[in-house]
Scaffold this motif. Sequence first.
Motif, PDB file in Angstrom:
ATOM      1  N   PHE A 137       0.853  -1.183   0.000  1.00  0.00           N
ATOM      2  CA  PHE A 137       0.000   0.000   0.000  1.00  0.00           C
ATOM      3  C   PHE A 137       0.894   1.240   0.000  1.00  0.00           C
ATOM      4  O   PHE A 137       1.583   1.513   0.984  1.00  0.00           O
ATOM      5  CB  PHE A 137      -0.913   0.017   1.235  1.00  0.00           C
ATOM      6  N   GLN A 138       0.858   2.009  -1.077  1.00  0.00           N
ATOM      7  CA  GLN A 138       1.709   3.186  -1.133  1.00  0.00           C
ATOM      8  C   GLN A 138       1.227   4.273  -0.183  1.00  0.00           C
ATOM      9  O   GLN A 138       1.997   5.137   0.226  1.00  0.00           O
ATOM     10  CB  GLN A 138       1.819   3.682  -2.581  1.00  0.00           C
ATOM     11  N   GLY A 139      -0.048   4.235   0.182  1.00  0.00           N
ATOM     12  CA  GLY A 139      -0.536   5.128   1.225  1.00  0.00           C
ATOM     13  C   GLY A 139       0.180   4.861   2.538  1.00  0.00           C
ATOM     14  O   GLY A 139       0.551   5.792   3.266  1.00  0.00           O
ATOM     15  N   TRP A 140       0.381   3.581   2.859  1.00  0.00           N
ATOM     16  CA  TRP A 140       1.118   3.220   4.080  1.00  0.00           C
ATOM     17  C   TRP A 140       2.570   3.689   3.976  1.00  0.00           C
ATOM     18  O   TRP A 140       3.141   4.181   4.947  1.00  0.00           O
ATOM     19  CB  TRP A 140       1.066   1.709   4.307  1.00  0.00           C
ATOM     20  N   ARG A 141       3.167   3.535   2.818  1.00  0.00           N
ATOM     21  CA  ARG A 141       4.569   3.931   2.643  1.00  0.00           C
ATOM     22  C   ARG A 141       4.766   5.414   2.952  1.00  0.00           C
ATOM     23  O   ARG A 141       5.806   5.821   3.468  1.00  0.00           O
ATOM     24  CB  ARG A 141       5.031   3.664   1.210  1.00  0.00           C
TER      25      ARG A 141
END
Length: 556
Positions: A474-478
């Motif tokens: 999840f790039q949101g998490w990154r």
Amino acid sequence: MRPLLTPGQPAHFHSYKETRMKHSQLLRRCALALALCGITGAGLQAKTPDDQLVIGFSMNNLLTLDPASATGNDVVEIAANLYDFLIELDPQNTSKMLPGLAESWKISPDGRSITLSVRKGVKFQSGQALTAEDAAWSLQRVLKLNLALASPWKAYGFTAGNVDKAIRALDAQTLVIDLPEPTDPKMVLYTLATSVSAVVLDRKKVMENDKNGDMGAAWLTTHAAGSGPFALADWRAKDVLLMNRFDGYWRGPAKLKRVIMRHMTESQSLRLMVDRGDLDVASGMSAPDVEAMKKNADVVVKPVRRGTLYYVAVSMKNPTFADKRVRLAIRNLIDYEGINTSVMPNYGILHQRPVQMGLPASLPNPGYKFDLPAAKKLLADAGFPNGFKTTIRVLADPPFINIATSLQSTLAKAGIEASVISGTGNQVYGAMRERNFDIIVGRGGGGAEPHPHSSLRALVYNPDNRDEAKLTNFQGWRTSFFSPELNQLIEKAEVERDEQKQTATYQEAQKLYDSQVGAIQPISQMVDTVVMRKDVSNYQGHPAATTRLREVFKQR
């Protein structure tokens, strides 16, 4: 840190003499590949064989052929020709699903089960009959190995523990997929049509090559066991991949006898070889070389719009970027028009939303523009009247490096001193996965599946913001962007059965992301430009990268 480049300048530059030397070396390597295919020296002219397609592109990211672990667009086209998918997407309208190995399918009234009818009479290249048992086993294998391509299936709730029960063959022609968690079943169908993990493997052939319980993983790294129109003849990493026509293909033999894929990274070499007729198709050319090719009457240039997005991302683990005013200032300091006008031709199209364009839920661009006075005021309000120092991580290749240098320049106008750190994918995206970066110029998103959830899940959704959650897919998490309200909207839309309500909820999610000033700011939607000789017919680049070559021929 590598030397900085000016916008528009190629990442690697060679003199004409150096390029010609490399071109000669590539010609010799191509001659070797043709010799391996049984073509004599008489055929080694500046014209490829009539019954063979020679393709040049970079294979740097082609690390394995195993459908359970093969990532990236490069392997998708290869898999689409060595194997069959249960479902295919119409290249002209990717929301339209077409029969593949599955003649038909139906979704249960509650949306929790999909039943697919697998066609009779299909044979693998080994001669074995293809059945629903092979299809079920192929998907079960992905979850049990739990390698890279298990990710989309795990997002739907499948696990190694439940997959045997959830995905099963009722008989030789009936495949049932029960969804462990509520989701939009259309997303699952789209994944069946686009993910390399969804190809159907020859179970018997693979298990003949099992080593220590690896379900054939070591063997499939360099081999294939499919039912597609072409059979793998040879693959040499970062050199050549050869595919021969499978005459027993269920749709009938492909029009071409052989496909030769060459590993080529230099744009000028690609251009020279297409120009001379030594290549039929090339991808990965730089924008200047593509523009030059457009003037060649013997060449056709075809742009293919992908669903992935180029973006500028900031890390909200950094207290500076955790301040919404600073993120908004960065949004105002991107020269969207300049980047898309001078850098992105043949690479991308202006797009500023986290959902790809062309879907019912897609919203018009919000019209963000470079606005220096607004940015300076926001920075002053946030306590940075004189700006601050930061870093921009970026791939060393165009257009990424060119976007980064443009951003570096416009940030400087507001007093933000940004050092550009260029590197490989592991160096750039590795730092992002570790949440150890300031700013990144990157590319991502769901892309292949023509569904808003695909993009939002990849770029925005973050169900658990703890470091130990390690939700690296999840790039949101990154980026450490975490919005429970936005998560709830995305989850609500995913399970909404009414299409109009679902579309409205996805649009509401995009507007909320805009108002919250998310950590990832899209700037352009990807375009993959393919250059080919004019005599190549029926080549149709697919937006999901599943470009199929079975109908391609040469009109000479």
